[in-house]
Design an enzyme around this catalytic site. Sequence first.
Site, short mmCIF file in Angstrom:
data_model
loop_
_atom_site.label_atom_id
_atom_site.label_comp_id
_atom_site.label_asym_id
_atom_site.label_seq_id
_atom_site.Cartn_x
_atom_site.Cartn_y
_atom_site.Cartn_z
N ARG A 297 0.86 -1.19 0.00
CA ARG A 297 0.00 0.00 0.00
C ARG A 297 0.89 1.24 0.00
NH1 ARG A 297 -2.20 0.65 5.36
NH2 ARG A 297 -0.86 2.49 5.49
N HIS A 301 -3.82 4.23 4.53
CA HIS A 301 -4.89 3.24 4.60
C HIS A 301 -6.19 3.84 4.05
CE1 HIS A 301 -7.39 -0.01 6.09
NE2 HIS A 301 -8.14 0.88 6.73
N TYR A 310 3.90 5.54 11.41
CA TYR A 310 4.22 4.16 11.79
C TYR A 310 5.11 3.42 10.81
CZ TYR A 310 0.12 3.43 8.75
OH TYR A 310 -0.77 3.46 7.70
#
Length: 402
Positions: A297, A301, A310
Site C-alpha cells: 500500500r 490506509h 508508523y
Amino acid sequence: MSDIDVASSAGAEGTEHIDEAAVAALTAPVPETIGDGGPELVQLLTPEGERVDHPDYSAYVADLDADDLRGFYSDLVLVRRVDAEATALQRQGELGIWASLLGQEAAQVGSGRALRPQDYAFPTYREHGVAWCRGVNPLNLLGLFRGVNHGGWDPDEKNFHLYTIVIGAQTLHATGYAMGIQRDGAVGTGDADRDAAVVAYFGDGATSQGDVNEAFVYAAVNNAPVVFFCQNNQWAISEPNDRQTRIPLYQRARGFGFPGVRVDGNDVLAVYAVTKAAMDAARSGQGPMLIEAFTYRMGAHTTSDDPTKYRVSAEVEVWKHRDPIARLKAYLTAHAMADTEFFDAVDREADELAATVREGCLTMPDPEPLSMFDHIYVEEHPVVEAERAEFAAYHASFEGGH
C-alpha cells in the site's frame, strides 16, 4: 503488573524508578516489512520488466497478445488516475473519505480480468480496480464515499457485490453465494458458459478476523467454488504483518484443508495467471483456494490515516521500484509492443477520465432524505413505513424554519 504494564514505579524511598527494559519495549521501532516475497513467490514479470517463466503458470498467459498486454497497461493507468482524482477530491472536501489502491493496481486488474462474466466478486471498500474490470462506473464509487448513494450499481448486473465496510464480512457472503452456485448445479458441468465461481477480496489485516476463518471452514468442508484473494499490502492500517502472523499468509490455507499460493501482486501477468488457474479449478469442482497477492500500500490506509506515523520512508522507496505500471511499460517498450504514441494516448485518456470523474462528482445531486427507506425490503414493511412517516414529519417541521 508486568514490565510492559508500567514503565515506572516508586522506589523504596519514594523516588521514581524508570524501568529501562519496559521503555525500550514500548518505544522500539516497528520492524521493517521490506521483503521480496521469498522463493515461493509466483512471478512472470520482474520489477525491471523482464519476462520469466514459471512451470505451473506460464501457460495461462501464453495466449495473451500485444493488444491484451496494452489493455492491461491502459487499465492500470486509468485506475490509478481515478484513484488519484478521488484522493484529491477528498482533500478538497468533496468526499467524506477515500480508500486508495495506490500500488495495488496490478493485483486488482490482473485478478479482475481473469474472471468470466458469470463469476461473482465480493469486494472490500478498496477494490476500485476490480470494479473497473467489472464495468462499474467510477462515479458510482465516488457517490458512495460522497454519501449520496449506497453503491449505485446493480450487483446482479455487474456480478460485483456492493462494497463491504465491515472487515472480512464479505468472505462469509462469498462462501454462502458459492455454496448456492454449487447447489444450483453450475459447477463442474464442463460447460464454459455455465460453470461459475466466486472470488472474495480482503486484506492481510482481515485474516485476523473470525469471519474470514469461519469462511475458510465452511468453504473447505463444503468444497465451495470460492477463491479467497488476499491483497497483502504489508500493513493492516498501522499494524505490520509480523504482528498478525508467524507464517506466510498463503500457508494458512493448509490448516483448513485447501491449497494456497503466493503471487507477486505487482506483476499483472502473474496475478492474472494465478487467478485464472484458481478460478478454473473452482469452476470445475476442485473447491476453494487462497491467493496471497504480495503487494504494498503506497499511500495511506484511507485519507484519514497518516502512514508517516508508523512506517519509514525507506520502505516506501523500496516498493517504488516495484511499481506495477512501470514494469509493464518497460516490458512493452523492450519488446516493441507499444511506443510513445500509445503511452501518450493512454495519458490523454486518463486526463479525460479524471476530468469526467471530477465534473460528475461535483454535480452529483443530493438524494431525497426519504429515499433511505427505499429498497429495505422487497415488499412494503409496516415498521419501515412507520419510520418513514415519522422521519417525514420530523423533516417537514424544519421547512421554512431556517
